[in-house]
Scaffold this active site. Sequence first.
Site, mmCIF file in Angstrom:
data_model
loop_
_atom_site.group_PDB
_atom_site.id
_atom_site.type_symbol
_atom_site.label_atom_id
_atom_site.label_comp_id
_atom_site.label_asym_id
_atom_site.label_seq_id
_atom_site.Cartn_x
_atom_site.Cartn_y
_atom_site.Cartn_z
ATOM 1 N N CYS A 1 -78.252 -104.163 92.622
ATOM 2 C CA CYS A 1 -79.053 -103.715 91.661
ATOM 3 C C CYS A 1 -80.359 -104.672 91.254
ATOM 4 C CB CYS A 1 -78.584 -103.211 90.106
ATOM 5 S SG CYS A 1 -77.037 -102.098 90.498
ATOM 6 N N ARG B 1 -83.752 -103.347 95.934
ATOM 7 C CA ARG B 1 -82.490 -103.796 95.718
ATOM 8 C C ARG B 1 -81.752 -102.408 95.635
ATOM 9 N NH1 ARG B 1 -81.177 -108.864 95.256
ATOM 10 N NH2 ARG B 1 -79.521 -108.346 93.985
ATOM 11 N N TRP C 1 -78.320 -99.414 91.928
ATOM 12 C CA TRP C 1 -77.830 -98.633 93.143
ATOM 13 C C TRP C 1 -76.306 -98.501 92.923
ATOM 14 C CZ3 TRP C 1 -74.484 -99.826 97.294
ATOM 15 C CH2 TRP C 1 -74.514 -99.228 98.661
ATOM 16 N N ASN D 1 -75.458 -106.224 87.203
ATOM 17 C CA ASN D 1 -75.560 -106.298 88.644
ATOM 18 C C ASN D 1 -74.112 -107.088 89.150
ATOM 19 O OD1 ASN D 1 -75.926 -105.921 91.339
ATOM 20 N ND2 ASN D 1 -77.020 -107.542 91.724
ATOM 21 N N GLY D 2 -73.310 -105.951 89.801
ATOM 22 C CA GLY D 2 -71.927 -106.378 90.460
ATOM 23 C C GLY D 2 -70.889 -105.381 90.119
ATOM 24 N N GLU E 1 -79.345 -103.539 118.146
ATOM 25 C CA GLU E 1 -80.193 -103.691 116.906
ATOM 26 C C GLU E 1 -81.395 -102.673 116.932
ATOM 27 O OE1 GLU E 1 -80.526 -105.284 114.294
ATOM 28 O OE2 GLU E 1 -82.825 -105.045 113.703
ATOM 29 N N LYS F 1 -82.175 -100.138 113.999
ATOM 30 C CA LYS F 1 -83.227 -99.973 113.323
ATOM 31 C C LYS F 1 -83.878 -98.360 113.166
ATOM 32 C CE LYS F 1 -84.292 -102.889 111.400
ATOM 33 N NZ LYS F 1 -83.010 -103.649 111.741
ATOM 34 N N GLU G 1 -81.212 -96.250 110.600
ATOM 35 C CA GLU G 1 -81.295 -96.509 109.353
ATOM 36 C C GLU G 1 -82.500 -96.445 108.763
ATOM 37 O OE1 GLU G 1 -81.116 -100.753 107.953
ATOM 38 O OE2 GLU G 1 -81.884 -101.657 109.955
ATOM 39 N N HIS H 1 -68.314 -95.504 131.513
ATOM 40 C CA HIS H 1 -67.013 -95.601 130.836
ATOM 41 C C HIS H 1 -67.065 -94.587 129.558
ATOM 42 C CE1 HIS H 1 -65.717 -99.012 133.406
ATOM 43 N NE2 HIS H 1 -66.888 -99.419 133.171
ATOM 44 N N LYS I 1 -80.988 -103.131 99.990
ATOM 45 C CA LYS I 1 -81.380 -104.519 100.930
ATOM 46 C C LYS I 1 -80.244 -105.540 100.894
ATOM 47 C CE LYS I 1 -84.149 -107.076 103.470
ATOM 48 N NZ LYS I 1 -84.243 -106.602 104.716
HETATM 49 C C1 AGP Z 1 -80.551 -104.627 108.619
HETATM 50 O O1 AGP Z 1 -81.831 -103.920 108.958
HETATM 51 C C2 AGP Z 1 -79.691 -104.048 107.587
HETATM 52 N N1 AGP Z 1 -80.665 -103.665 106.362
HETATM 53 C C3 AGP Z 1 -78.530 -104.720 107.280
HETATM 54 O O2 AGP Z 1 -77.737 -104.265 108.375
HETATM 55 C C4 AGP Z 1 -78.518 -106.133 106.935
HETATM 56 O O3 AGP Z 1 -78.802 -106.636 108.303
HETATM 57 C C5 AGP Z 1 -76.964 -106.365 106.526
HETATM 58 O O4 AGP Z 1 -76.656 -105.852 105.398
HETATM 59 C C6 AGP Z 1 -76.937 -107.918 106.445
HETATM 60 O O5 AGP Z 1 -77.431 -108.402 105.626
HETATM 61 P P1 AGP Z 1 -77.959 -110.158 105.353
HETATM 62 O O6 AGP Z 1 -78.505 -110.524 106.465
HETATM 63 O O7 AGP Z 1 -78.607 -110.264 104.002
HETATM 64 O O8 AGP Z 1 -76.479 -110.768 105.094
#
Ligand code: AGP
Length: 612
Positions: free
Chosen positions: A2, A27, A74, A100-101, A485, A489, A492, A508, A607
Site C-alpha cells: 500500500c 503500490r 492494495w 501497510n503490511g 521474461e 511481460k 502481466e 515434449h 509493484k
Molecule cells: C515484474 O515485471 C513483476 N512486476 C514482478 O514479477 C517482480 O519482478 C517481482 O514481484 C519481484 O519484485 P522485486 O524485484 O522488487 O523483488
Amino acid sequence: MCGIVGYIGNRKVVPIILEGLKRLEYRGYDSAGLVYLQDGTLQKYRCEGKLANLEEMMDAVVTESRTGLGHTRWATHGAPSEANAHPHSDCSGNLVLVHNGIIENYQSLRESLISKGHIFTSETDTEVMAHLIEEYLVDDLVVAVRQAVQQVEGSYALGVMWSGQPDRLIAARNQSPLVLGVKDSSGCFMASDIPALLPYTRNVIFLDDNELAVLKADSWQVMSIENGQQVDKEVQKIEWNAGMAEKAGFRHFMLKEIFEQPQAILNTFRGRLEPETGMVQLPEIELSTEELQEIRRISLVACGTSWHAALVAKYWLEKWVGIPVEVDIASEFRYRRLLLGPDVMVIPISQSGETADTLAGLRLAKELGAKVISICNVVGSTITRESHGTIYTHAGPEIGVASTKAFTSQLTALFLLTLYLGQVRKTISDDLSKVLGHALIELPEVVEKQLSLLQETVSEIAEEFSRSRDFLYLGRGANFPIALEGALKLKEISYIHAEGYAAGELKHGPIALVDRDMPVLALAPPNDVYAKLISNVEEVKARHGRIILIGSESDARLHDISDYVITLPDIHEELCPILYSIPLQLLSYQIANLRGCDVDQPRNLAKSVTVE
Ligand code: AGP
C-alpha cells in the site's frame, strides 16, 4: 503493497497528501483515503476505486489543515470498499491510522478487543491496530503505540495521529518500508517510498524494523519501539529528482522506463568497469579476495522478473567463473531444506528490496551462515540493509509495475559480478576481460539506437497479434530465461496467456498447442545453439504455427522462415540476453496499449509484493 503519505508543518496538508499518493499509486490502487486535523478534530475521507475518486471527493472540501495522513490500498484483508479503506479509527474517532503490511494475529486481537467492548466497522486487520492503541492510550500517543505494536505479530508500516496530541505524527515500522522526509523548511513527511517525498525534499531517513519516529512541524525523533531509547539515524540524500519520478512526457511510466534503459545500464556499470582493461571493482561486496576464493557455490534467490535475471546469471557464472550456481524462486527457497554455509554466496535479487519472500530467503541464508550479497535498485530498502553487501542497480525509480529498466540493470550488475569473480578467481583472462568489458561499454549506445529503430516493426507485429489469445515464447541457453521474461511481460500487462519455454522442450508437449492461431515467438541470436533453435522453429512452421523471429540483422534465413522478423545488431553473444529483452518489452507494451489495458497499473498487480 500500500502507499502511505503523512505530513506535519506549515503547508496545506491535503494537496501534499493527494500529490504524494498519486506518486505511490503504483503500490496498490483499489481504494484510498486521507485524514487531517481541523479545529481539534480529525476529518476522514475514504473511497473505493482509484485515487482519482478521492481527489474528486476532496475537490469539494476546503481546509487550511497542516497535519494529516493518506493511504492508497492494495487489499489483503477485506475486499476493496469504502469501509475497508484506510485511514481506520478507534471507537472514539480521535485516533486514526494508516497501515501497510499484514497483522498475522489480528483475529485473536480482534476477539479480545471485542470482548472489551470495542466496536469494529471494517473487515481489515488494520482496524485492530487502532483499537489496540486505544486500549493503551492515556496521555501519550508514543507510549500507547509502542505498547500496542509489541502485541502484534506480522508486518507494519504505520502512520498514526491523535487529536489529544495534535502537534505530532507517529511513524512506526516493522518489515514494511517507511521513509521520512526531513530538513525541508516547511515541515516533516513520511511515505512508503521515495517518489512521494521528492517534490519537497531529497533528505530522507529510512526507518528500520522496530523503530518509531515522532514527527513535528519543526523536528523529528527516532526511537526503539522496544525500549524507547533514541536512535541516531543517518540522513541520506536521494539523487533522484522529482522529475525522474515523473513520466517525462511519455504516455506511461513503463514506456519512459524502457527508454531509460541505455542510461540505466550505463549508470549501473559506470565507476565499476575500467574502460581500457575491462577490470571490475565491486567494493560494496566487502569480501576479501581470500573469502571470494573460498566460495564453493552460489545461490541466487528472487521472484518474478528478478528470478529471470537470476536464471541468465547462472549461465554466465558457471561458464566464466566455474562455480556451481543454484537458482531458486524465493517462495520455494524459504520452505525447502537449504544446504548453505560460509562457503556459499547467496545473492537475493530484488528491484524494490522489499519483496517478502526474497527478504525471508535472505534472513534464512544469514541464519545458516552464508555470505549474502544482494542486487537491488532501492537505496536503503530492507533487503539492502540486511545484506552483508549490496550491488546497487542505478536504474532510478521504476514506477511501472512491469519491470523493464530494473531487469536490464540487474543483468548488467550480474554481468559485472561475473567479470569481477572471474577476475578475482583468475578464471577470466585479461584479454577476455577487455573483450567482455568493451562489449558492455558499447551496449548502451546499441540499445539507444535500437529503441528508435525497432518502434515501427514492433508496432506492425503488435497490430497483427494483439487479438491473440495465447502466445509461446521460445529460447535456448541464456536466452531461454529471456523467453520466460518476454512471456511474463506480455501476460502481466496485456492479460494474454503467454508461456516461455526452452525451445528444446517443444516436442515434449507444448507443440500440441501449435496451430494457425498460436503465435510462437523465438529468440534466434547467432550462437552455438542457433541451428537447434531454427530446427525447433521449422517444426512450428510445419504445423502452420505463426512465427515471430528475433535474430541478427545479418541473418538472411530469418525472412525465409517467417514474415514477422525483428532484427538486432550483432553484439557479443554473452550480452544478447540484455539486448533481446528490448523488443520483447516494446512488443508487450504495444500489444497492451492496443488492447486498452492499464499498462502502468495492471489489474490484480502491485509493484512491490511485501506480503507472502
Ligand atoms: C515484474 O515485471 C513483476 N512486476 C514482478 O514479477 C517482480 O519482478 C517481482 O514481484 C519481484 O519484485 P522485486 O524485484 O522488487 O523483488
